[in-house]
Design a protein around this motif. Structure first.
Motif, PDB file in Angstrom:
ATOM      1  N   ALA A  50       0.830  -1.218   0.000  1.00  0.00           N
ATOM      2  CA  ALA A  50       0.000   0.000   0.000  1.00  0.00           C
ATOM      3  C   ALA A  50       0.863   1.267   0.000  1.00  0.00           C
ATOM      4  N   LEU A  51       1.975   1.239   0.736  1.00  0.00           N
ATOM      5  CA  LEU A  51       2.755   2.477   0.845  1.00  0.00           C
ATOM      6  C   LEU A  51       3.360   2.933  -0.494  1.00  0.00           C
ATOM      7  N   PRO A  52       3.902   2.027  -1.307  1.00  0.00           N
ATOM      8  CA  PRO A  52       4.386   2.484  -2.622  1.00  0.00           C
ATOM      9  C   PRO A  52       3.269   3.109  -3.455  1.00  0.00           C
ATOM     10  N   VAL A  53       2.078   2.498  -3.383  1.00  0.00           N
ATOM     11  CA  VAL A  53       0.948   3.053  -4.149  1.00  0.00           C
ATOM     12  C   VAL A  53       0.624   4.454  -3.608  1.00  0.00           C
ATOM     13  N   LEU A  54       0.693   4.583  -2.277  1.00  0.00           N
ATOM     14  CA  LEU A  54       0.392   5.881  -1.659  1.00  0.00           C
ATOM     15  C   LEU A  54       1.414   6.945  -2.080  1.00  0.00           C
ATOM     16  N   VAL A  55       2.675   6.568  -2.148  1.00  0.00           N
ATOM     17  CA  VAL A  55       3.717   7.528  -2.580  1.00  0.00           C
ATOM     18  C   VAL A  55       3.353   8.070  -3.961  1.00  0.00           C
ATOM     19  N   LEU A  56       2.982   7.159  -4.862  1.00  0.00           N
ATOM     20  CA  LEU A  56       2.675   7.583  -6.236  1.00  0.00           C
ATOM     21  C   LEU A  56       1.358   8.363  -6.286  1.00  0.00           C
ATOM     22  N   LEU A  57       0.388   7.932  -5.460  1.00  0.00           N
ATOM     23  CA  LEU A  57      -0.909   8.643  -5.447  1.00  0.00           C
ATOM     24  C   LEU A  57      -0.773  10.059  -4.901  1.00  0.00           C
ATOM     25  N   CYS A  67      -5.693  19.104  -6.416  1.00  0.00           N
ATOM     26  CA  CYS A  67      -5.175  18.354  -5.246  1.00  0.00           C
ATOM     27  C   CYS A  67      -6.325  18.081  -4.293  1.00  0.00           C
ATOM     28  N   PRO A  68      -7.162  17.062  -4.550  1.00  0.00           N
ATOM     29  CA  PRO A  68      -7.085  16.107  -5.656  1.00  0.00           C
ATOM     30  C   PRO A  68      -7.821  16.658  -6.876  1.00  0.00           C
ATOM     31  N   PRO A  69      -7.453  16.185  -8.068  1.00  0.00           N
ATOM     32  CA  PRO A  69      -8.203  16.582  -9.262  1.00  0.00           C
ATOM     33  C   PRO A  69      -9.537  15.845  -9.320  1.00  0.00           C
ATOM     34  N   PRO A  70     -10.495  16.310 -10.125  1.00  0.00           N
ATOM     35  CA  PRO A  70     -11.746  15.545 -10.277  1.00  0.00           C
ATOM     36  C   PRO A  70     -11.431  14.113 -10.721  1.00  0.00           C
ATOM     37  N   LEU A  71     -12.298  13.170 -10.322  1.00  0.00           N
ATOM     38  CA  LEU A  71     -12.011  11.743 -10.543  1.00  0.00           C
ATOM     39  C   LEU A  71     -11.652  11.400 -11.997  1.00  0.00           C
ATOM     40  N   PRO A  72     -12.425  11.917 -13.002  1.00  0.00           N
ATOM     41  CA  PRO A  72     -12.058  11.560 -14.379  1.00  0.00           C
ATOM     42  C   PRO A  72     -10.653  12.052 -14.737  1.00  0.00           C
ATOM     43  N   VAL A  73     -10.285  13.242 -14.211  1.00  0.00           N
ATOM     44  CA  VAL A  73      -8.933  13.769 -14.504  1.00  0.00           C
ATOM     45  C   VAL A  73      -7.891  12.889 -13.836  1.00  0.00           C
ATOM     46  N   LEU A  74      -8.165  12.507 -12.572  1.00  0.00           N
ATOM     47  CA  LEU A  74      -7.217  11.646 -11.850  1.00  0.00           C
ATOM     48  C   LEU A  74      -7.036  10.321 -12.594  1.00  0.00           C
ATOM     49  N   THR A  75      -8.152   9.761 -13.068  1.00  0.00           N
ATOM     50  CA  THR A  75      -8.062   8.480 -13.802  1.00  0.00           C
ATOM     51  C   THR A  75      -7.194   8.660 -15.043  1.00  0.00           C
ATOM     52  N   ILE A  77      -4.870  10.930 -15.479  1.00  0.00           N
ATOM     53  CA  ILE A  77      -3.467  11.135 -15.059  1.00  0.00           C
ATOM     54  C   ILE A  77      -2.818   9.786 -14.746  1.00  0.00           C
ATOM     55  N   LEU A  78      -3.559   8.944 -14.015  1.00  0.00           N
ATOM     56  CA  LEU A  78      -2.999   7.644 -13.625  1.00  0.00           C
ATOM     57  C   LEU A  78      -2.684   6.812 -14.867  1.00  0.00           C
ATOM     58  N   GLN A  79      -3.624   6.849 -15.835  1.00  0.00           N
ATOM     59  CA  GLN A  79      -3.412   6.046 -17.054  1.00  0.00           C
ATOM     60  C   GLN A  79      -2.195   6.554 -17.831  1.00  0.00           C
ATOM     61  N   SER A  80      -2.102   7.887 -17.959  1.00  0.00           N
ATOM     62  CA  SER A  80      -0.993   8.425 -18.759  1.00  0.00           C
ATOM     63  C   SER A  80       0.341   8.302 -18.018  1.00  0.00           C
ATOM     64  N   SER A  81       0.280   8.153 -16.670  1.00  0.00           N
ATOM     65  CA  SER A  81       1.539   8.083 -15.908  1.00  0.00           C
ATOM     66  C   SER A  81       2.120   6.676 -15.855  1.00  0.00           C
ATOM     67  N   LEU A  82       1.275   5.678 -16.117  1.00  0.00           N
ATOM     68  CA  LEU A  82       1.769   4.301 -16.006  1.00  0.00           C
ATOM     69  C   LEU A  82       3.053   4.057 -16.803  1.00  0.00           C
ATOM     70  N   PRO A  83       3.089   4.502 -18.087  1.00  0.00           N
ATOM     71  CA  PRO A  83       4.332   4.248 -18.841  1.00  0.00           C
ATOM     72  C   PRO A  83       5.545   4.979 -18.274  1.00  0.00           C
ATOM     73  N   THR A  84       5.330   6.094 -17.515  1.00  0.00           N
ATOM     74  CA  THR A  84       6.486   6.850 -17.007  1.00  0.00           C
ATOM     75  C   THR A  84       7.067   6.237 -15.733  1.00  0.00           C
ATOM     76  N   LEU A  85       6.389   5.194 -15.225  1.00  0.00           N
ATOM     77  CA  LEU A  85       6.925   4.543 -14.030  1.00  0.00           C
ATOM     78  C   LEU A  85       8.295   3.931 -14.331  1.00  0.00           C
ATOM     79  N   TRP A  86       8.384   3.315 -15.485  1.00  0.00           N
ATOM     80  CA  TRP A  86       9.695   2.773 -15.867  1.00  0.00           C
ATOM     81  C   TRP A  86      10.411   3.840 -16.704  1.00  0.00           C
TER      82      TRP A  86
END
Ligand code: NDP
Length: 447
Positions: A50-57, A67-75, A77-86
């Protein structure tokens, strides 16, 4: 300064000691852990992931988009950020950062200090040069900024997701290796990390003092790459604020200065870390590795990160109030920690000679007046007041930037309970007597 051969000789003695006692009866030296913390293996498992997920969240869910953005925007952001994890560049930079501090550990000026008595009868030597490592690193960062301008700092903010992900991957990898190597014969295990449950021991840390020759991994990671990294991240987000808005807000400057003080205090008083729960009691596993090098730099920098995108202008009155709170916290934190250190190092020193104390059956003395007579962990109160001073400058537009003060309050209450249990086991009836003399845990007259 202690010559390296002496350190190695001391280590050989330690290993020989350990091995001898192990032969006599491994269970005597490394008894099974029967009492679980953090709700046992399920809790350890949950926190581990959970803590690694929390760091990224905390990063992706508190950005210029809201902070936080509306849910659709957050979704999105999360989708577009996945490739930048690596992010290979960020990964390399992160590993280079760690390697830089290993190099400084070996060559930066410093001394060797004795740790406390380990339960196998040995006393380990520790290299004390975190401060000089910091000064050299600060000079290198200042030099790079002079030559290249803000570009290297802005690079850190651009690659924040990749850097945070690299720290998480590294934490997992190192903790797995630590866990595997803790099974070699003669390893001294932490009393709390030898339950036999893989998940739990991996999380808590199985080996007490893993070392490569005289390089003590736990002590190295406790302060250097993570704490100095935290300050660097703060400074990088100050640069980001300037880049985005053309100026720096008083709030961001204050929070960075407050946190810079906190980091520098820990580095300057590095020897004090040798008597902390982390070094004396806890094994070195995922909990400390992740906490030191992923959680501290990438979660504790939340306030300055927020202010980079959403500047808050405090004005003289509010800034003075926040500063006063920080100074009060600093005063309690520093003088309480200093009082205990001075007393334990030299009880006859004029700074502490006036304090009353009780002598326990173990021979250790417990202070019963001064700061330690007001509450049993008055130092935590100072720390927590500072935590407020780091969050209040972010204003009241979002509760997310108050995450630190809430989380830290929980951590300190939990830590006090753990320390209470440790002292109760160590001092027995003497501890009960001390608790009667000093009834408050953290906040005098309240808790
Ligand atoms: P402390 O410095 O509070 O030390 C606790 C130990 O001190 C006890 O185990 C006992 O050890 C000894 N002790 C207890 N009572 C007395 C007394 N009356 N007189 C003398 N010695 C006593 O432990 P921590 O490692 O928890 O904290 C160190 C600092 O680090 C604190 O200021 C804390 O706020 C800070 N911290 C910060 C964190 C962060 O993430 N920012 C995380 C954790 C801590 P013994 O067995 O030797 O008697």
């Amino acid at each position: 300064m202690v010559a390296a051969p002496r350190v190695r000789a001391a280590q050989k003695k330690t290993t020989a000691n350990g091995a001898a006692k192990e032969k006599k009866g491994g269970s005597d030296l490394n008894p099974r852990t029967k009492h679980f913390e953090f709700f046992g293996p399920p809790g350890a498992f949950l926190i581990t992931f959970a803590l690694p997920v929390l760091v990224l969240l905390l990063h992706l869910g508190c950005s210029s988009d809201g902070c936080p953005p509306p849910l659709p925007v957050l979704t999105a952001i999360l989708q577009s950020s996945l490739p930048t994890l690596w992010d290979p560049q960020a990964f390399l930079a992160y590993v280079a950062w760690l390697a830089w501090f290993v190099l400084l550990w070996a060559i930066a000026p410093g001394e060797w200090a004795d740790g406390t008595l380990v339960r196998d009868g040995s006393v380990l030597k520790y290299r004390i040069n975190a401060w000089s490592s910091f000064i050299i690193t600060a000079a290198a960062v200042a030099g790079a900024t002079y030559i290249y301008g803000l570009a290297p700092l802005l690079w850190i903010t651009d690659h924040f997701t990749g850097l945070a992900a690299a720290s998480i991957v590294y934490s997992f990898a190192q903790s797995l290796l630590l866990y595997a190597f803790s099974f070699r014969p003669g390893a001294l295990l932490a009393l709390g990390g030898n339950s036999g449950n893989v998940l739990y021991d991996f999380f808590i840390g199985r080996e007490l003092n893993p070392r490569i020759l005289s390089f003590d991994l736990k002590c190295f990671f406790e302060l250097r790459p993570g704490l100095i990294g935290w300050l660097l991240v703060d400074i990088a987000f100050l640069a980001r604020q300037h880049h985005l808005h053309g100026s720096l807000s008083d709030s961001a400057i204050l929070v960075t200065l407050f946190q810079a003080y906190y980091v520098m205090d820990a580095l300057w008083f590095e020897k004090a870390v040798l008597t902390t729960i982390d070094i004396i009691q806890d094994g070195f596993g995922y909990m400390l590795t992740f906490g030191d090098i992923a959680w501290v730099p990438f979660a504790y920098s939340l306030q300055v990160r927020y202010l980079a995108a959403h500047p808050v202008h405090l004005g003289p009155l509010y800034a003075t109030l926040v500063l006063a709170l920080q100074l009060l916290g600093m005063y309690i934190f520093r003088s309480a920690n200093g009082e205990k250190n001075d007393f334990r190092t030299d009880p006859k020193s004029p700074r502490v000679a006036h304090l009353t104390y009780m002598i326990t059956k173990t021979g250790s003395r417990l202070i019963t007046s001064g700061w330690w007579g007001r509450a049993r962990h008055i130092n935590y109160l100072g720390d927590w007041l500072m935590a407020w001073a780091w969050c209040l400058p972010t204003g009241f537009a979002t509760p997310i930037t108050y995450f630190y003060v809430v989380y830290f309050g929980v951590l300190l209450v939990h830590r006090e309970l753990r320390d209470h249990e440790k002292c109760s086991n160590k001092y027995g009836a003497d501890w009960d007597k001390y608790c009667k003399l000093v009834p408050y845990r953290i906040i005098p007259y309240l808790y």
